[in-house]
Design an enzyme around this catalytic site. Structure first.
Site, mmCIF file in Angstrom:
data_model
loop_
_atom_site.group_PDB
_atom_site.id
_atom_site.type_symbol
_atom_site.label_atom_id
_atom_site.label_comp_id
_atom_site.label_asym_id
_atom_site.label_seq_id
_atom_site.Cartn_x
_atom_site.Cartn_y
_atom_site.Cartn_z
ATOM 1 N N THR A 99 -17.311 0.793 3.615
ATOM 2 C CA THR A 99 -15.912 1.112 3.860
ATOM 3 C C THR A 99 -15.741 2.629 3.832
ATOM 4 O O THR A 99 -16.699 3.369 3.590
ATOM 5 C CB THR A 99 -15.015 0.499 2.771
ATOM 6 O OG1 THR A 99 -15.366 1.084 1.503
ATOM 7 C CG2 THR A 99 -15.176 -1.025 2.701
ATOM 8 N N TYR A 111 -14.714 5.049 -13.717
ATOM 9 C CA TYR A 111 -14.776 3.928 -12.777
ATOM 10 C C TYR A 111 -15.405 2.704 -13.440
ATOM 11 O O TYR A 111 -14.889 1.582 -13.351
ATOM 12 C CB TYR A 111 -15.583 4.337 -11.545
ATOM 13 C CG TYR A 111 -15.563 3.315 -10.426
ATOM 14 C CD1 TYR A 111 -14.448 3.189 -9.612
ATOM 15 C CD2 TYR A 111 -16.658 2.493 -10.191
ATOM 16 C CE1 TYR A 111 -14.426 2.255 -8.580
ATOM 17 C CE2 TYR A 111 -16.644 1.552 -9.169
ATOM 18 C CZ TYR A 111 -15.522 1.447 -8.362
ATOM 19 O OH TYR A 111 -15.496 0.511 -7.353
ATOM 20 N N ASP A 128 0.855 -1.185 0.000
ATOM 21 C CA ASP A 128 0.000 0.000 0.000
ATOM 22 C C ASP A 128 0.886 1.229 0.000
ATOM 23 O O ASP A 128 2.106 1.127 0.211
ATOM 24 C CB ASP A 128 -0.909 0.002 1.243
ATOM 25 C CG ASP A 128 -2.225 0.743 1.018
ATOM 26 O OD1 ASP A 128 -2.177 1.932 0.672
ATOM 27 O OD2 ASP A 128 -3.293 0.134 1.193
ATOM 28 N N ILE A 179 -20.209 -1.890 -0.333
ATOM 29 C CA ILE A 179 -19.603 -2.405 0.886
ATOM 30 C C ILE A 179 -19.282 -1.237 1.796
ATOM 31 O O ILE A 179 -18.690 -0.240 1.359
ATOM 32 C CB ILE A 179 -18.320 -3.205 0.570
ATOM 33 C CG1 ILE A 179 -18.585 -4.230 -0.537
ATOM 34 C CG2 ILE A 179 -17.791 -3.866 1.832
ATOM 35 C CD1 ILE A 179 -19.670 -5.239 -0.237
#
Length: 253
Positions: A192, A157, A38, A190
């Site tokens: 997040t 996207y 990351d 989801i």
């Protein structure tokens, strides 16, 4: 599930937060040595440390998937540290700036495609040769329900996530005879930090997203992590070239 990935080495990109962080922990609990990659140094290092403190094996590597040299070094470090690479969850990704196809800027398009699609291509470019050396492996690439259907206002996207599915299917066919399985994972909404950024924490916006799924709720990172775990494990040994949707029924409407 117990020891589904015993003695396996797993690489997780985007492993410092969200689905990637939860998946890294899930893989470690199932016996894998995990490399988290990351750009978030502090968060990634803490997750790797917590896995080790719990008795697992983990290493954090700083890597930006928009930089080919970083991706190559990430894979090289994995193999040098743990001796092999068995599974990869290519999960790093970003949402794009809202705006229709005409309003989408060059900068937004390039950033979204470079991270969400080209980054996954580079990951596979360096992961697959290492897997072949040790007899095969499993790769899970993060797509989305936006890879299955359109979402007006998010052209970059949607294009990137459709591309991930096509790229995954292509690689699956190319390397099937070398025991490399490649699948795309297509989560729905989801809960997040990415969703929080889109909804700005507004209750009405969150409720609207949850109601988009027939199950009437958002998914959890844990649910997606378990799905990625299954796709990486030998439990899915005859599954390749597939786009697996985990969305509470969203695209079944």
């Amino acid at each position: 599930m117990k020891n589904m990935l015993k003695d396996k080495v797993v690489l997780v990109t985007g492993g410092a937060s969200g689905i990637g962080a939860v998946a890294a922990n899930a893989f470690a609990r199932e016996g894998a040595a995990v490399v988290l990659a990351d750009i978030q140094l502090e968060a990634g290092a803490k997750i790797a440390e917590s896995i080790c403190d719990a008795g697992g094996k983990a290493l954090f590597v700083k890597a930006d998937v928009t930089l080919e040299a970083d991706v190559k070094d990430m894979v090289t470090t994995t193999v040098k540290t743990f001796g092999r690479l068995d599974c990869a969850f290519n999960n790093a990704g970003v949402e794009s700036t809202p705006g229709d196809t005409v309003q989408c800027t060059n900068e937004n398009w390039d950033r979204t495609i470079n991270i969400n699609l080209r980054g996954i291509w580079w990951c596979m470019k360096y992961e697959i040769p290492e897997m072949i050396k040790t007899g095969g492996g499993a790769i899970v690439n993060s797509s989305s329900i936006a890879g299955m259907i359109a979402f007006p206002g998010l052209p970059a996207y949607v294009a990137s996530k459709h591309g991930v599915i096509g790229l995954s299917k292509n690689a699956a066919l190319e390397f099937a005879t070398q025991n490399i399985r490649v699948n795309a994972l297509c989560p729905g909404v989801i809960h997040t930090a990415m969703i929080d950024r889109l909804t700005h924490g507004e209750e009405q916006a969150e409720r609207a997203m949850a109601e988009g799924a027939p199950m009437g709720r958002m998914g959890t990172p844990e649910e997606i992590a378990r799905t990625a775990l299954w796709l990486c494990s030998d439990e899915s040994s005859f599954v390749t070239g597939h786009a697996l949707v985990a969305d509470g029924g969203w695209v079944a409407r």
